[in-house]
Design a protein around this motif. Structure first.
Motif, mmCIF file in Angstrom:
data_model
loop_
_atom_site.group_PDB
_atom_site.id
_atom_site.type_symbol
_atom_site.label_atom_id
_atom_site.label_comp_id
_atom_site.label_asym_id
_atom_site.label_seq_id
_atom_site.Cartn_x
_atom_site.Cartn_y
_atom_site.Cartn_z
ATOM 1 N N ALA A 104 -80.258 -11.680 49.242
ATOM 2 C CA ALA A 104 -80.346 -10.298 49.707
ATOM 3 C C ALA A 104 -81.424 -9.507 48.990
ATOM 4 N N SER A 105 -81.861 -9.991 47.829
ATOM 5 C CA SER A 105 -82.902 -9.246 47.133
ATOM 6 C C SER A 105 -84.291 -9.841 47.408
ATOM 7 N N ILE A 133 -75.119 -10.127 47.707
ATOM 8 C CA ILE A 133 -75.039 -8.716 48.076
ATOM 9 C C ILE A 133 -74.511 -7.865 46.935
ATOM 10 N N ASP A 134 -74.002 -8.520 45.895
ATOM 11 C CA ASP A 134 -73.533 -7.762 44.729
ATOM 12 C C ASP A 134 -74.692 -7.195 43.912
ATOM 13 N N LEU A 135 -75.877 -7.749 44.087
ATOM 14 C CA LEU A 135 -77.006 -7.292 43.267
ATOM 15 C C LEU A 135 -77.355 -5.844 43.596
ATOM 16 N N PRO A 136 -77.623 -5.045 42.569
ATOM 17 C CA PRO A 136 -77.994 -3.644 42.822
ATOM 18 C C PRO A 136 -79.268 -3.537 43.681
ATOM 19 N N VAL A 137 -80.153 -4.542 43.545
ATOM 20 C CA VAL A 137 -81.401 -4.475 44.302
ATOM 21 C C VAL A 137 -81.273 -5.139 45.671
ATOM 22 N N ARG A 142 -83.131 -4.646 55.116
ATOM 23 C CA ARG A 142 -84.436 -5.292 55.184
ATOM 24 C C ARG A 142 -84.272 -6.778 55.511
ATOM 25 N N VAL A 143 -83.306 -7.414 54.847
ATOM 26 C CA VAL A 143 -83.118 -8.841 55.081
ATOM 27 C C VAL A 143 -82.678 -9.092 56.527
ATOM 28 N N LYS A 144 -81.869 -8.187 57.065
ATOM 29 C CA LYS A 144 -81.453 -8.343 58.466
ATOM 30 C C LYS A 144 -82.660 -8.253 59.396
#
Ligand SMILES: Nc1nc2c(ncn2[C@@H]2O[C@H](COP(=O)(O)OP(=O)(O)O)[C@@H](O)[C@H]2O)c(=O)[nH]1
Ligand code: SF4
Ligand SMILES: [Mg+2]
Lengths: 598, 384
Positions: A104-105, A133-137, A142-144
């Motif tokens: 996700a980042s 998805i847990d990452l703050p960044v 955008r990934v979608k």
């Protein structure tokens, strides 16, 4: 009757494949908590240390859905590196669906694309999973968008997941059971099973991992390997939980193993079809090819009397790695050794590391080379992967080298730097493609020789980690090749020679001379290092003599400490070879490859 | 004098008044443990007195700072040693002393106790350098101390000096050497400052607040020192050691280099006999406790393999002008070739069947042994 699903997880490196596999395994309670360790499928030390998967692993996950239906979910974990892309393609051929993991980042990267294409080739159901998805960044929107534009997949079908924290795991199970179709196939038809991997077991011989498309196999059956017609009697069949679990039979649709007294993994071919000798399938499964090595390098024992022990180590190593090939080789500088072929540079490094760690060999490897083709004046065509056999230049009519098609995915702001890098590496025929705003897919034709050393590192550094890269070998093209020789104190060190494009020879020579200067320890005399083509010196450097190294006093009779220091250095010397009267450490042979100037 | 067969005795006095920032020897600054340490030495001597029957012909009281011991403490130490061991008639008895601790009565006491050789830790005669090294004494104090030594009965005294630190100049170093020579010492030890990890100086180096001398500076200091002292009649008989004549070589230290047996008493002390080495625990407390419990205070030991013996012979031999026996070198294939190369490049010289280092050889004394080792199984290849 259990329901079967066969699937694989594909992703760009580090997007969380192994971590997700861990979560799926834990969810099924296959391993009790105490025995669990992270990246459980990466069993080799080297895999765990480097965080990469080298060998495929298969595991059957028992699962029961909310309606009480029992499933056998076969997760086929694949290696995450282009060197092993054929193995990956065979693993994918054994599945009906894949989880396509995207960080996700980081978003979509080159191997996400390459993996997607590979999955599409096999008509697999593709379940996009947005991980971390847990990452703050994390930037899910955008990934979608990238999943939509770059992968052409429905972004609404993507599952949100944190493999680390275990969120989204149930959705993933639901998608595997709900979206991936059960395997087709008829257990009554003649056996046709795809070999997608093979492991060596010292007690049982080769354990073949396979996917049954049709038919049934049981202990006692005579099986036939369709590529070469050899036959074996089946001793045992079964499936993989964390250990092997014996079964009475394997039937169409299943993934499992066959033990049939096959001595070494080299007796099997990944991608080959297994059938029954008595009732053979009419044709083998499609897609079989012999994997050919693309990178070649010579291995020499550091002490020349260790040749025999190196030979034995290679023989043993080969039991478990059919893709390594080797033959005898000898060098004036380094004596008896072996010329080896590898699937790529990672494969080479793995072989080197395992020979040293698991087989306790002290070895020197020479500069990796690709396979060149020389068309001689008499019309003969010779293939040369070893600079030692570079033909007499007067007899060369034309020379050719292998090219690749590289696909590089980068944020737009790095396009300039990437173009420059590729052009520096003799890239031609570039194309730019703008799949999503702000992102560019750069494709280039490049000589394979230019990317096997440090292209990827270079790419990572000029794109601050945002660039990703994938390639396939395409064809041979004409190229002006020369042999660059390296002389140490006037003596040619044949093991340091390389074949190189004439335009790049000077640069390479200068870099190698500088590198060697750093790597060769100073000795009691000055050492001249020169690069030469034919008799002509094109680069030079000098290692000055050392002046002094007497250290502290031996205090109070503590001789031990001093001696131990020397013993350590003496051991370090085990990694050196005398060439002429100069000690050259193993690292010098590797350092000579790096094209970096700093 | 030096009898290679007789053993030497070393006693480690692990106390210092203050800790020098470059020092990585074991010593502590708490003098309250001196009594327990002496008790320990007494017990340890009793353990070994039956095993070491032949007389010692050297005794070396080192540290730490042995001159921290008062007359009573040192008297007791000498009593312990005399009662437990026998000594040859002309035993060389050395004590290391700090200039600060030297008084006329202290010197008289040393003499009375049979000490016949002083090793004086002067280090430098430049005030700025002494401050940098954080030594207790000043140059003036050192001059005064030497005056006392000269007016006492000691003729055999040596001076320890340090050089090769950043900021030191050839001029300041030569000045120190000249003034020291004017005292008429029999022996000089000139050590290069070593910046070891784990010492305050070592940390300063890694933090970048202290610079090392460059290798070239160190080399020049080393060569200059040797030339200067040889010009003044000294024999450069070991990498860091110079003597006014053979009779002033440190017999005790020669035992280390010639692999003669020696027994070390005290925390951290090392011993050697019959190709076995062992060493005591470094902590004074552990040392005392083990002895109280009736155990040997040994922290480690090793029995040398023939290969290790050979390495040691070269490692130690190449540190001394006496060098290495030719037969110990050429017993291995290809070493003849190596030797020829080293001789022609002026690193060693061969005389009377001995291979000894030249000044350039001393400079790389730590590396020389390996040159005769690496090749046992690797071959010198001649091309084409
Ligand atoms: N924060 C976070 N880190 C993750 C997640 N999944 C994996 N990682 C981390 O990402 C790195 C690469 O994961 P790994 O499973 O080895 O990736 P692989 O190369 O695809 O097998 C590791 O440091 C993981 O701990 C996640 O969901 N969240
Ligand atoms: S006096 Fe000697 S032993 Fe004590 S701390 Fe200073 S250098 Fe080390
Ligand atoms: Mg992994």
């Amino acid at each position: 009757m259990k329901h079967i699903r066969n699937f694989s997880i594909i992703a760009h490196i580090d997007h969380g494949k192994s971590t997700l596999a861990d979560r799926l395994i834990q969810y099924t309670n296959l391993v009790d908590e105490r025995q669990f360790r992270d990246q459980i499928l990466d069993t080799m030390d080297i895999e765990r240390e480097r965080g990469i998967t080298i060998k495929s692993q298969t595991i059957d996950l028992p699962y029961m859905d909310n309606d009480g239906r029992e499933f056998e979910l076969n997760l086929i974990d694949t290696p995450g590196h282009v060197d092993f892309s054929y193995e990956v393609s065979r693993a994918l051929a054994s599945c009906e669906g894949v989880l396509l993991l995207v960080d996700a980042s980081q978003g979509v990267e080159a191997q996400t694309l390459a993996n997607l294409y590979a999955a599409m080739e096999h008509d697999l159901v593709i379940i996009p999973v947005i991980n971390k998805i847990d990452l703050p960044v994390a930037d899910i929107e955008r990934v979608k968008l990238e999943i939509d534009h770059e992968l052409g997949l429905d972004p609404d079908s993507a599952i949100l997941c944190s493999a680390k924290e275990g969120t989204g795991i149930e959705d993933i199970f639901a998608a595997i059971t709900g979206r991936i179709p059960p395997p087709a196939g008829d257990p009554e038809k003649p056996l046709s099973a795809l070999i997608f991997d093979a492991h060596y077991d010292p007690f049982r011989g080769t354990i073949v991992s396979c996917r049954l498309f049709d038919g049934t196999v049981r202990p006692g059956d005579m099986i036939r390997l369709m590529s070469n017609g050899t036959t074996y009697k089946v001793e045992e069949v079964g499936i993989f939980h964390l250990a092997r679990e014996q079964r009475k039979e394997l039937t169409a649709g299943m993934v499992g193993y066959i033990i049939a007294g096959i001595k070494t993994v080299s007796d099997t071919r990944i991608g080959d079809t297994i059938t029954l000798d008595a009732n053979p399938a009419p044709a083998p499964l499609p897609g079989f090819k012999e994997v050919k090595p693309v990178v070649f390098s010579s291995i020499y024992p550091i002490a020349s009397d260790d040749y025999q022990s190196l030979l034995e180590a290679l023989e043993k190593y080969k039991l478990n790695d059919a893709s390594l090939i080797y033959q005898k080789d000898s060098s004036a500088a380094l004596g008896q050794g072996f010329r080896c072929g590898f699937l790529g540079l990672l494969h080479l490094e793995i072989v080197q590391e395992r020979l040293e760690r698991e087989f306790d060999q002290s070895i020197i490897m020479t500069a990796p080379s690709v396979q060149y083709r020389f068309i001689l004046t008499d019309g003969d065509v010779i293939v040369v992967d070893n600079p030692l056999y570079y033909p007499d230049p007067a007899k060369i009519k034309a020379s050719e080298e292998p090219f690749i098609r590289a696909a590089i995915l980068v944020p737009e702001r790095y396009v300039g730097a990437v173009m420059k890098l590729c052009m520096d590496r003799r890239g031609v025929n570039s194309h730019l493609n703008y799949p999503t705003p702000g992102r560019v897919e750069v494709t280039f034709d490049l000589p394979l020789a230019e990317i096997i050393f440090d292209f990827y590192d270079k790419l990572k550094s000029i794109t601050q980690g945002y660039g990703s890269f994938d390639y396939e070998i395409t064809d041979y093209r004409e190229s002006d090749l020369v042999r660059l020789d390296i002389l140490v104190n006037g003596e040619k060190v044949d093991a340091l020679s390389i074949l190189v494009h004439r335009d790049r020879a000077r640069d390479r020579a200068v870099t190698i001379c500088e590198r060697l200067k750093e790597e060769i320890p100073r000795q009691q005399f000055k050492i001249a290092i020169q690069g030469a083509i034919g008799g002509k010196i094109i680069a030079r450097s000098t290692v000055s003599a050392f002046r002094k190294d007497v250290t502290a006093k031996c205090y109070g009779g503590d001789i031990t400490r001093k001696r131990k220091l020397l013993e350590k250095q003496k051991k370090g010397k085990r990694r050196m070879r005398m060439v002429g009267n100069v000690e050259i450490p193993q690292s010098a042979f590797m350092a000579a490859l790096k094209t970096d100037n700093e | 004098m030096n009898n290679k067969d007789l053993p030497g005795l070393y006693v480690h006095v692990p106390f210092c008044k203050t800790k020098c920032p470059y020092c990585d020897f074991y010593s502590i600054t708490d003098p309250s443990l001196i009594q327990s340490w002496l008790d320990g030495i007494e017990k340890e001597a009793l353990i070994y007195n039956r095993e070491w029957l032949p007389a010692f012909d050297t005794l070396y009281i080192g540290g730490g700072t042995p001159s921290i011991l008062d007359e009573y403490g040192l008297g007791r130490l000498m009593d312990i040693l005399r009662n437990s061991f026998s000594f040859a008639p002309d035993t060389e008895v050395t004590i290391e002393v700090n200039p600060d601790d030297i008084t006329a009565s202290r010197l008289a006491c040393y003499e009375a106790l049979g000490i016949n050789r002083l090793s004086i830790g002067v280090q430098s005669l430049q005030e700025a350098e002494l401050r940098f090294l954080q030594r207790r004494h000043t140059a003036i104090a050192a001059e005064r101390a030497i005056g006392l030594v000269q007016s006492s009965g000691f003729r055999n005294f040596g001076v320890d000096l340090m050089y090769g630190f950043h900021g030191q100049t050839r001029k300041s170093w030569t000045d120190t050497l000249e003034r020291v020579l004017s005292w008429g010492p029999a022996h000089l030890s000139c050590y290069q400052l070593t910046l070891s990890d784990g010492t305050p100086f070592g940390r300063m180096v890694s933090e970048g607040t202290l610079k090392r001398a460059t290798e070239e500076q160190e080399r020049q200091f080393f060569i200059h020192t040797s030339h200067f002292l040889q010009d003044h009649g000294f024999i450069h008989y070991e990498v860091s050691n110079f003597a006014k004549g053979e009779e002033y070589f440190s017999c005790h230290n020669l035992k280390y280099w010639q692999r003669a047996p020696y027994l070390g008493l005290g925390p951290g002390a090392h011993s050697f006999r019959d190709n076995a080495r062992w060493w005591n625990c470094r902590s004074v407390r552990d040392y005392c406790r083990l002895l109280l419990e009736g155990k040997r205070p040994v922290a480690g030991q090793e029995r040398l393999s023939p290969e290790q013996v050979r390495l040691e012979m070269l490692l130690l031999g190449f540190r001394t002008a006496r060098g290495v026996d030719m037969d110990d070198i050429v017993d291995q294939p290809f070493n003849g070739e190596v030797l020829a190369r080293l001789t022609s490049s002026g690193i060693v010289r061969v005389e009377e069947n001995r291979v000894s280092p030249t000044l350039n050889g001393y400079l790389i004394a730590d590396r020389l042994p390996l040159m005769f080792f690496s090749l046992i199984s690797f071959f010198i290849k001649v091309f084409y």
